[in-house]
Enzyme design. Sequence first.
Site, PDB file in Angstrom:
ATOM      1  N   ASP A 284      56.210  63.304  54.584  1.00 29.83           N
ATOM      2  CA  ASP A 284      56.221  64.453  53.669  1.00 29.83           C
ATOM      3  C   ASP A 284      54.957  65.286  53.796  1.00 29.83           C
ATOM      4  OD1 ASP A 284      54.788  62.312  52.630  1.00 29.83           O
ATOM      5  OD2 ASP A 284      55.255  62.750  50.552  1.00 29.83           O
TER       6      ASP A 284
ATOM      7  N   ASP B  21      47.414  64.643  54.942  1.00 30.49           N
ATOM      8  CA  ASP B  21      46.284  65.113  54.151  1.00 30.49           C
ATOM      9  C   ASP B  21      45.013  64.806  54.955  1.00 30.49           C
ATOM     10  OD1 ASP B  21      44.509  65.444  51.962  1.00 30.49           O
ATOM     11  OD2 ASP B  21      46.020  64.797  50.550  1.00 30.49           O
TER      12      ASP B  21
ATOM     13  N   LYS C 260      48.280  69.628  55.111  1.00 28.01           N
ATOM     14  CA  LYS C 260      47.117  70.070  54.325  1.00 28.01           C
ATOM     15  C   LYS C 260      45.897  69.938  55.240  1.00 28.01           C
ATOM     16  CE  LYS C 260      46.975  68.622  49.807  1.00 28.01           C
ATOM     17  NZ  LYS C 260      46.514  67.725  48.714  1.00 28.01           N
TER      18      LYS C 260
ATOM     19  N   VAL D 120      49.897  68.931  45.404  1.00 30.06           N
ATOM     20  CA  VAL D 120      51.269  69.437  45.351  1.00 30.06           C
ATOM     21  C   VAL D 120      52.254  68.323  45.009  1.00 30.06           C
ATOM     22  CG1 VAL D 120      50.952  71.432  46.858  1.00 30.06           C
ATOM     23  CG2 VAL D 120      51.486  69.208  47.873  1.00 30.06           C
TER      24      VAL D 120
ATOM     25  N   ARG E  12      58.917  63.890  41.707  1.00 27.72           N
ATOM     26  CA  ARG E  12      59.535  63.809  43.038  1.00 27.72           C
ATOM     27  C   ARG E  12      60.838  64.605  43.087  1.00 27.72           C
ATOM     28  NH1 ARG E  12      56.970  59.785  46.187  1.00 27.72           N
ATOM     29  NH2 ARG E  12      56.268  57.970  45.036  1.00 27.72           N
TER      30      ARG E  12
HETATM   31  C1  PRP Z   1      51.250  60.083  50.984  1.00 25.83           C
HETATM   32  C2  PRP Z   1      52.038  60.657  52.154  1.00 25.83           C
HETATM   33  C3  PRP Z   1      51.369  60.063  53.356  1.00 25.83           C
HETATM   34  C4  PRP Z   1      49.932  59.939  52.923  1.00 25.83           C
HETATM   35  C5  PRP Z   1      49.151  61.100  53.476  1.00 25.83           C
HETATM   36  O1  PRP Z   1      51.800  58.847  50.641  1.00 25.83           O
HETATM   37  O2  PRP Z   1      53.396  60.323  52.095  1.00 25.83           O
HETATM   38  O3  PRP Z   1      51.919  58.805  53.706  1.00 25.83           O
HETATM   39  O4  PRP Z   1      49.929  59.953  51.487  1.00 25.83           O
HETATM   40  O5  PRP Z   1      47.786  60.999  53.162  1.00 25.83           O
HETATM   41  P1  PRP Z   1      46.624  60.915  54.228  1.00 25.83           P
HETATM   42  O6  PRP Z   1      46.887  61.905  55.321  1.00 25.83           O
HETATM   43  O7  PRP Z   1      45.389  61.284  53.413  1.00 25.83           O
HETATM   44  O8  PRP Z   1      46.531  59.516  54.741  1.00 25.83           O
HETATM   45  P2  PRP Z   1      51.512  58.074  49.262  1.00 25.83           P
HETATM   46  O9  PRP Z   1      50.509  57.003  49.507  1.00 25.83           O
HETATM   47  O10 PRP Z   1      51.201  59.082  48.202  1.00 25.83           O
HETATM   48  O11 PRP Z   1      52.861  57.311  48.966  1.00 25.83           O
HETATM   49  P3  PRP Z   1      54.348  57.845  48.590  1.00 25.83           P
HETATM   50  O12 PRP Z   1      54.841  58.612  49.797  1.00 25.83           O
HETATM   51  O13 PRP Z   1      55.121  56.603  48.345  1.00 25.83           O
HETATM   52  O14 PRP Z   1      54.242  58.728  47.365  1.00 25.83           O
END
Ligand code: PRP
Length: 186
Positions: free
Chosen positions: A107, A110, A138, A160, A172
């Site tokens: 998704d 970051d 991002k 977001v 979500r």
């Molecule tokens: C989010 C997203 C990525 C990660 C990105 O997952 O889905 O896996 O964070 O962040 P990064 O580039 O800083 O490593 P999250 O841990 O929020 O879990 P989720 O998808 O279950 O909400």
Amino acid sequence: MNDSSEYLDRILLDAYSIGSIIRSLAAQIKLDYKDRQDDLIVISVLKGAYFFTADLQRALSPELDPVVEFIQLSSYGAGSKSSGELKFKKELEDVNISGKDLLVVEDIVDTGLTISKLREYLLEKGAKSVRICVFLDKSEARMVEVKLDYVGSKIPSEFVVGYGLDYNEQYRNLPYIGVLKKEIYS
Ligand code: PRP
């Protein structure tokens, strides 16, 4: 959760924009994999990518009909800050990825820590190739360089939610991507 102005600053991508992003990503992926679809496995990273994966899978059809597998990682825990550690909540278990072309569907990227570690892990397990398809990039928040093969949209460094992305498991289900108000998460 009826009046989105109570928790959102603004909407970044509405449902119509999301639809056109999906169609354009799918068109590119179909072209790129049309001659090697037999070895293709889509790896969807739960939970955030489940809406995106479902829409993308339907948009790839009928020309491309890959197996879709799921993996679950956690990097953020209950808050909003990345720990930078790759933690499996759900492994690939009995899926054999050796010699396969993998398309990882995420998704959001970051800091880039999660996806770069995941790519390394999949290559170590014998994948022939690993490409990354991410809905939101991002890029200002990047801590490690990572090659993203398919990017839906670049977004500013703001918190977001929606279209699979959460804050403490909320939001979500929003059919758009919105910027969460600072007072909600700070
Ligand atoms: C989010 C997203 C990525 C990660 C990105 O997952 O889905 O896996 O964070 O962040 P990064 O580039 O800083 O490593 P999250 O841990 O929020 O879990 P989720 O998808 O279950 O909400």
